[in-house]
Design a protein around this motif. Structure first.
Motif, PDB file in Angstrom:
ATOM      1  N   ASN A   1       0.823  -1.219   0.000  1.00  0.00           N
ATOM      2  CA  ASN A   1       0.000   0.000   0.000  1.00  0.00           C
ATOM      3  C   ASN A   1       0.858   1.271   0.000  1.00  0.00           C
ATOM      4  O   ASN A   1       0.651   2.179   0.813  1.00  0.00           O
ATOM      5  N   ASP A   2       1.809   1.328  -0.913  1.00  0.00           N
ATOM      6  CA  ASP A   2       2.720   2.464  -1.007  1.00  0.00           C
ATOM      7  C   ASP A   2       2.476   3.298  -2.263  1.00  0.00           C
ATOM      8  O   ASP A   2       3.410   3.874  -2.833  1.00  0.00           O
ATOM      9  N   GLU A   3       1.237   3.373  -2.706  1.00  0.00           N
ATOM     10  CA  GLU A   3       0.956   4.043  -3.979  1.00  0.00           C
ATOM     11  C   GLU A   3       1.422   5.498  -4.013  1.00  0.00           C
ATOM     12  O   GLU A   3       1.780   6.025  -5.077  1.00  0.00           O
ATOM     13  N   SER A   4       1.464   6.166  -2.860  1.00  0.00           N
ATOM     14  CA  SER A   4       1.827   7.584  -2.846  1.00  0.00           C
ATOM     15  C   SER A   4       3.322   7.812  -3.050  1.00  0.00           C
ATOM     16  O   SER A   4       3.723   8.879  -3.510  1.00  0.00           O
ATOM     17  N   GLY A   5       4.152   6.814  -2.709  1.00  0.00           N
ATOM     18  CA  GLY A   5       5.588   7.038  -2.789  1.00  0.00           C
ATOM     19  C   GLY A   5       6.359   6.065  -3.651  1.00  0.00           C
ATOM     20  O   GLY A   5       7.558   6.245  -3.876  1.00  0.00           O
ATOM     21  N   ILE A   6       5.692   5.029  -4.182  1.00  0.00           N
ATOM     22  CA  ILE A   6       6.426   3.957  -4.850  1.00  0.00           C
ATOM     23  C   ILE A   6       7.056   4.406  -6.165  1.00  0.00           C
ATOM     24  O   ILE A   6       8.131   3.928  -6.544  1.00  0.00           O
ATOM     25  N   ARG A   7       6.439   5.322  -6.884  1.00  0.00           N
ATOM     26  CA  ARG A   7       7.050   5.786  -8.122  1.00  0.00           C
ATOM     27  C   ARG A   7       8.367   6.500  -7.828  1.00  0.00           C
ATOM     28  O   ARG A   7       9.383   6.293  -8.521  1.00  0.00           O
ATOM     29  N   ARG A   8       8.370   7.361  -6.824  1.00  0.00           N
ATOM     30  CA  ARG A   8       9.605   8.059  -6.435  1.00  0.00           C
ATOM     31  C   ARG A   8      10.674   7.060  -6.028  1.00  0.00           C
ATOM     32  O   ARG A   8      11.856   7.203  -6.384  1.00  0.00           O
ATOM     33  N   CYS A   9      10.278   6.013  -5.304  1.00  0.00           N
ATOM     34  CA  CYS A   9      11.206   4.978  -4.858  1.00  0.00           C
ATOM     35  C   CYS A   9      11.840   4.263  -6.058  1.00  0.00           C
ATOM     36  O   CYS A   9      13.066   4.170  -6.163  1.00  0.00           O
ATOM     37  N   ILE A  10      11.003   3.750  -6.957  1.00  0.00           N
ATOM     38  CA  ILE A  10      11.515   2.997  -8.110  1.00  0.00           C
ATOM     39  C   ILE A  10      12.351   3.895  -9.013  1.00  0.00           C
ATOM     40  O   ILE A  10      13.434   3.504  -9.481  1.00  0.00           O
ATOM     41  N   ASP A  11      11.886   5.120  -9.258  1.00  0.00           N
ATOM     42  CA  ASP A  11      12.625   6.038 -10.120  1.00  0.00           C
ATOM     43  C   ASP A  11      14.014   6.327  -9.557  1.00  0.00           C
ATOM     44  O   ASP A  11      14.978   6.510 -10.313  1.00  0.00           O
ATOM     45  N   SER A  12      14.134   6.389  -8.232  1.00  0.00           N
ATOM     46  CA  SER A  12      15.439   6.668  -7.624  1.00  0.00           C
ATOM     47  C   SER A  12      16.432   5.545  -7.896  1.00  0.00           C
ATOM     48  O   SER A  12      17.648   5.777  -7.932  1.00  0.00           O
ATOM     49  N   VAL A  13      15.935   4.330  -8.106  1.00  0.00           N
ATOM     50  CA  VAL A  13      16.815   3.206  -8.445  1.00  0.00           C
ATOM     51  C   VAL A  13      17.115   3.198  -9.940  1.00  0.00           C
ATOM     52  O   VAL A  13      18.244   2.956 -10.370  1.00  0.00           O
TER      53      VAL A  13
END
Length: 320
Positions: A12-24
């Motif tokens: 349930n990390d929809e608010s931050g998961i794009r930022r997380c994946i993009d950082s990798v």
């Protein structure tokens, strides 16, 4: 080129998961395999993960029933194909040169585990706090004793979390996170410290930990928090065996204080039964420690063994 498997449990990390994946995805000079482990999310996270997996060859998404971060990390370890392992939580993100800095340090110092620094941020990215690594461990290969010494420092928490570190994959061979508990990072520290023959501490911000209001670690105290007391009991036992008596005493104090808090707050039968079991085990540790500490600490440990409530009263009186 050496490949880094980045294991990201997602719930349930929809608010931050794009930022997380993009950082990798924007990491420099490294080859990555990104393992997105959907731990039974009920929001839009699964759709977002599938979207990334469909559009990037180096991303794999695995959906599983909810079992907690530990079970997701274990599945990630089973599936990882890289030469190195890096853990990241779905609501956090890493600096753009984080993985290359960790990999360079591992190569240069032949380190089995490289520990980086981190900062805490609000969800909007606003900085809350930077942590300070003490001089004796800063940008150095450290001993196992100094690993535990660093673990006890109040100025930093870099050795209490798993998401600032790069591991050689063989170091984690057979290692499993303890499933079904909170504080799973506490249980696995013995494996990390005991298996890594060379540990390097890199004084560089690697991860931004984003502090959400609904974090598991900030929920009301309940019986699940006794897992922390159990983890510290296991750690004290290990440290006594290593001869690190001052570190054992420090962790005994940390665990026993948590035991006292639980004794005061948790009154239901199941919790009290577990508290009594843990108290018996801590008394046995106190007996072993008493032969290796100062007279003052012998008295303290003796009082602990006699009566937990009395020990708490005297302890509070001495501190006031």
């Amino acid at each position: 080129m050496k490949k880094i498997s980045v294991i990201i449990p997602v719930y349930n990390d929809e608010s931050g998961i794009r930022r997380c994946i993009d950082s990798v995805l924007t990491q420099k000079i490294v080859e990555t395999e990104i393992l997105l482990i959907d731990d039974g999310s009920t929001d839009n996270s699964p759709q977002i993960l599938d979207e990334y997996a469909a559009s990037h060859e180096n991303i794999r998404c695995i959906h599983k029933q909810n079992g907690g971060a530990a079970s997701a990390r274990n599945l990630g370890l089973d599936e990882a194909c890289g030469d190195y392992i890096f853990f990241l939580d779905g609501d956090d993100f890493i600096e753009e040169d984080a993985l290359s800095a960790l990999l360079t340090a591992s190569d240069e110092y032949d380190a089995d585990m490289v520990i980086g620094n981190f900062c805490t941020r609000k969800n909007d990215g606003t900085l809350i706090k930077n942590f300070t690594i003490p001089e004796y461990a800063r940008n150095k290969v450290i001993s196992e004793y100094d690993y535990w010494r660093l673990n006890a420092e109040s100025s930093t928490y870099v050795t209490t979390v798993v998401w600032t570190r790069l591991f050689k994959k063989e170091v984690l061979q057979g290692v499993r996170f303890k499933e079904g508990v909170i504080h799973e990072d506490e249980f696995i520290q013995i494996d990390f410290a005991g298996r890594a023959k060379r540990i390097y501490v890199l004084d560089k911000i690697i991860t931004s930990q984003c502090m959400s209001s609904d974090s598991v670690m900030r929920r009301p105290f309940n019986i699940k928090n006794l897992a922390f007391v159990q983890a510290r009991r296991e750690r004290v036992d290990y440290l006594i065996g290593k001869g690190y008596y001052d570190m054992a005493l420090y962790n005994f104090g940390f665990g026993s204080r948590s035991l006292i808090i639980a004794h005061k707050k948790l009154k239901d039968g199941e919790a009290q039964k577990e508290i009594k079991r843990l108290y018996r085990e801590y008394k046995a540790l106190a007996t072993r420690l008493s032969t290796c500490v100062s007279t003052k600490d012998k008295i303290r440990l003796t009082l602990f063994r006699i009566n937990l409530d009395l020990y708490d009263i005297v302890r509070n009186a001495l501190r006031s």
